[in-house]
Structures are given as structure tokens and as C-alpha cells.
Design a protein around this motif. Structure first.
Motif, short mmCIF file in Angstrom:
data_model
loop_
_atom_site.label_atom_id
_atom_site.label_comp_id
_atom_site.label_asym_id
_atom_site.label_seq_id
_atom_site.Cartn_x
_atom_site.Cartn_y
_atom_site.Cartn_z
N SER A 58 0.90 -1.13 -0.06
CA SER A 58 -0.10 -0.01 -0.10
C SER A 58 0.70 1.22 -0.12
CB SER A 58 -0.87 -0.05 1.16
OG SER A 58 -1.69 -1.16 1.17
N ILE A 59 2.18 1.28 0.67
CA ILE A 59 2.76 2.18 0.67
C ILE A 59 3.51 2.62 -0.94
CG2 ILE A 59 5.16 3.20 1.45
CD1 ILE A 59 4.20 1.98 4.29
N LEU A 60 3.75 1.27 -1.32
CA LEU A 60 4.69 1.69 -2.69
C LEU A 60 3.35 2.15 -3.81
CD1 LEU A 60 6.53 -1.50 -2.80
CD2 LEU A 60 7.26 0.61 -2.66
N ASP A 61 2.32 1.52 -3.69
CA ASP A 61 1.44 2.02 -4.79
C ASP A 61 0.51 3.12 -4.31
OD1 ASP A 61 -0.79 0.98 -3.10
OD2 ASP A 61 -1.09 -0.58 -4.24
N GLY A 62 0.71 3.64 -3.18
CA GLY A 62 0.04 4.85 -2.88
C GLY A 62 -1.37 4.67 -2.17
N LEU A 64 -2.33 3.40 0.51
CA LEU A 64 -2.44 3.71 2.12
C LEU A 64 -3.03 5.08 2.18
CD1 LEU A 64 -1.85 2.78 5.18
CD2 LEU A 64 0.54 3.84 4.67
N PHE A 65 -2.28 6.03 1.69
CA PHE A 65 -2.67 7.59 1.72
C PHE A 65 -4.18 7.78 1.06
CE2 PHE A 65 1.92 7.22 1.24
CZ PHE A 65 2.30 7.50 2.44
N THR A 66 -4.42 7.35 0.26
CA THR A 66 -5.84 7.36 -0.41
C THR A 66 -6.86 6.85 0.57
OG1 THR A 66 -5.12 7.03 -2.42
CG2 THR A 66 -7.34 6.67 -2.23
N GLN A 67 -6.57 5.49 1.30
CA GLN A 67 -7.51 5.05 2.22
C GLN A 67 -7.44 5.79 3.44
OE1 GLN A 67 -5.44 1.10 2.25
NE2 GLN A 67 -7.10 0.14 1.09
N ALA A 68 -6.46 6.25 3.92
CA ALA A 68 -6.34 7.17 5.02
C ALA A 68 -7.06 8.51 5.01
CB ALA A 68 -5.00 7.52 5.55
N MET A 69 -7.23 9.20 3.64
CA MET A 69 -7.81 10.16 3.47
C MET A 69 -9.53 9.88 3.37
SD MET A 69 -5.94 12.79 3.17
CE MET A 69 -7.00 14.06 2.48
N ARG A 70 -9.74 8.84 2.83
CA ARG A 70 -11.04 8.38 2.94
C ARG A 70 -11.73 8.23 4.28
NH1 ARG A 70 -12.46 3.75 -0.82
NH2 ARG A 70 -14.79 4.66 -0.34
N ALA A 102 5.45 7.02 6.23
CA ALA A 102 4.05 6.82 6.02
C ALA A 102 3.14 7.10 7.23
CB ALA A 102 3.81 5.50 5.36
N MET A 103 3.95 6.46 8.39
CA MET A 103 3.31 6.53 9.74
C MET A 103 3.12 7.70 10.39
SD MET A 103 2.15 3.40 10.45
CE MET A 103 1.64 3.63 8.66
N ILE A 104 4.14 8.58 9.98
CA ILE A 104 4.02 9.98 10.48
C ILE A 104 2.94 10.74 9.56
CG2 ILE A 104 5.23 12.31 10.19
CD1 ILE A 104 7.92 10.62 10.78
N THR A 105 2.88 10.43 8.35
CA THR A 105 1.67 11.12 7.38
C THR A 105 0.36 10.72 8.05
OG1 THR A 105 3.09 11.14 5.62
CG2 THR A 105 0.67 11.54 5.20
N VAL A 106 0.16 9.53 8.28
CA VAL A 106 -1.13 8.86 8.40
C VAL A 106 -1.61 9.25 10.00
CG1 VAL A 106 -2.43 6.68 9.25
CG2 VAL A 106 -1.19 6.85 6.98
N SER A 107 -0.47 9.24 10.87
CA SER A 107 -0.93 9.47 12.43
C SER A 107 -0.80 10.96 12.77
CB SER A 107 -0.16 8.63 13.30
OG SER A 107 1.27 8.96 13.24
N VAL A 108 0.19 11.63 12.39
CA VAL A 108 0.44 12.90 12.60
C VAL A 108 -0.01 13.82 11.96
CG1 VAL A 108 2.33 14.71 13.41
CG2 VAL A 108 2.83 12.26 13.86
N ILE A 109 0.01 13.81 10.68
CA ILE A 109 -0.41 14.78 9.87
C ILE A 109 -1.92 14.67 9.50
CG2 ILE A 109 -0.34 15.64 7.52
CD1 ILE A 109 2.69 15.00 7.48
N LEU A 110 -2.32 13.44 9.17
CA LEU A 110 -3.80 13.14 8.71
C LEU A 110 -4.55 13.00 10.25
CD1 LEU A 110 -3.63 10.83 6.01
CD2 LEU A 110 -4.05 13.38 5.98
N GLY A 111 -3.97 12.58 11.18
CA GLY A 111 -4.45 12.47 12.84
C GLY A 111 -5.28 11.17 12.70
N VAL A 112 -4.84 10.06 11.97
CA VAL A 112 -5.43 8.95 12.31
C VAL A 112 -4.70 7.75 13.10
CG1 VAL A 112 -6.20 6.39 10.97
CG2 VAL A 112 -6.49 8.92 9.85
N PRO A 113 -5.23 7.70 14.31
CA PRO A 113 -4.76 6.72 15.21
C PRO A 113 -4.32 5.35 14.57
CG PRO A 113 -6.65 7.55 16.41
CD PRO A 113 -6.59 8.09 14.72
N VAL A 114 -3.00 4.95 15.08
CA VAL A 114 -2.70 3.69 14.65
C VAL A 114 -2.44 2.79 15.77
CG1 VAL A 114 -0.60 2.35 13.26
CG2 VAL A 114 -1.32 4.81 12.58
#
Length: 168
Positions: A58-62, A64-70, A102-114
Motif C-alpha cells: 500500500s505504501i508503494l502503490d500509494g 495507504l494515503f488514499t485509504q487514510a484520506m477516505r 508513511a506512519m508520520i503522515t497517517v498518524s501525525v499529519i492526518l490524525g488517524v490513530p494507529v
């Protein structure tokens, strides 16, 4: 424990988490198509579950970020559960820095708890505990910390004195 309803996306039918969730007595499991996420906990939390090998892809094909944004765009509170151990990703073609970025983007920037889980069994347990704790807090079952008075009159005074502007 009160009953918890967990909606499971129909694309997760082959997941061992589904079988684990069905083992819980007070958990109603309903399989249906979800627009976002893999699991919906008591119509309050939306959970995306990723095994570690799937996360690497998911990181390689992007994706992860699409799913996190959704997840972030959902009306429900988002949660990402990463399932697996380091043995699951030995020889992965993704650098440690890319994973941490990727984890920084998902958790810190987007605010999704991991949350991390080592197995499907632990993932199911985490989801049931999350749903139960959210339900408990929403129902007002949290306790005021500290001193607990004994006796009816002392409890009444304690409650009154907890209101703003009322003292001894």
C-alpha cells in the motif's frame, strides 16, 4: 458488557478476524459492503485493517494515503490497525524510512490513530475493546477520579460541590 455491533466489509470475508469476532458473546457481526474501511464499530469508529505485507504494498502503490484520506473524510472516528510481526516483512522492498514517513503522515499529519496487533485474534480483541470503551464513555459511565465519600449525605454534598461555583 452491553452488546456491540460490528459491521464487516464483505471483502473481508476470508479474513481470520471475522472468525475471531464471531467468538465474542456480546458482539453482533454483520457482513455487508462498507463504503470506507474494513470494519465499523458500533457506528462510531471506522477501522482500516492492514497486515504488514499489505501495508508495504500500500505504501508503494500509494493506496495507504488514499485509504487514510477516505477514513478522515468519514463521519466516524478513524482507526488504522497494523497486524503482524517483523517476521512478516523480512525482505520487504520498502525502506524503514519510507514506512516511518508513511506512519508520520497517517498518524501525525492526518490524525488517524494507529494501533499495532500481532495476530488476527489480537486485532479482534482490540476492536471489541475499542468499541466497548467508546460505548462506556459515551454512556457517561466514567467516574470522577479521587475521593469517594461514604454515606448518603456526604455523597450528596460531594455531587453538589462538583458543580461550578459551588463550594463547601
Amino acid at each position: 458488557m452491553t452488546s456491540i455491533t460490528i459491521l464487516v466489509d464483505d471483502r473481508e470475508r476470508s479474513s481470520p478476524v471475522l472468525d475471531e469476532l464471531r467468538c465474542y458473546e456480546n458482539v453482533e457481526v454483520i457482513v455487508q459492503r462498507l463504503a470506507v474501511g474494513d470494519y465499523c464499530l458500533d457506528n462510531r469508529l471506522i477501522v482500516e485493517r492492514k497486515t504488514l505485507p499489505d501495508m508495504m504494498i500500500s505504501i508503494l502503490d500509494g493506496r495507504l494515503f488514499t485509504q487514510a484520506m477516505r477514513l478522515v473524510g468519514s463521519e466516524l472516528d478513524p482507526l488504522l490497525v497494523l497486524e503482524g510481526t517483523s517476521a512478516d516483512i523480512r525482505g520487504a522492498q520498502v525502506s524503514r524510512e519510507a514506512v516511518q514517513g508513511a506512519m508520520i503522515t497517517v498518524s501525525v499529519i492526518l490524525g488517524v490513530p494507529v494501533l499495532r496487533s500481532s495476530s488476527a485474534q489480537e486485532t479482534a480483541w482490540l476492536m471489541v475493546r475499542c468499541a466497548a470503551q467508546v460505548k462506556k464513555i459515551i454512556s457517561g459511565a466514567t467516574h470522577r477520579p479521587g475521593y469517594r465519600p461514604k454515606g448518603k449525605r456526604k455523597r450528596q454534598l460531594y455531587i453538589l460541590q462538583s458543580l461550578p461555583g459551588i463550594g463547601p
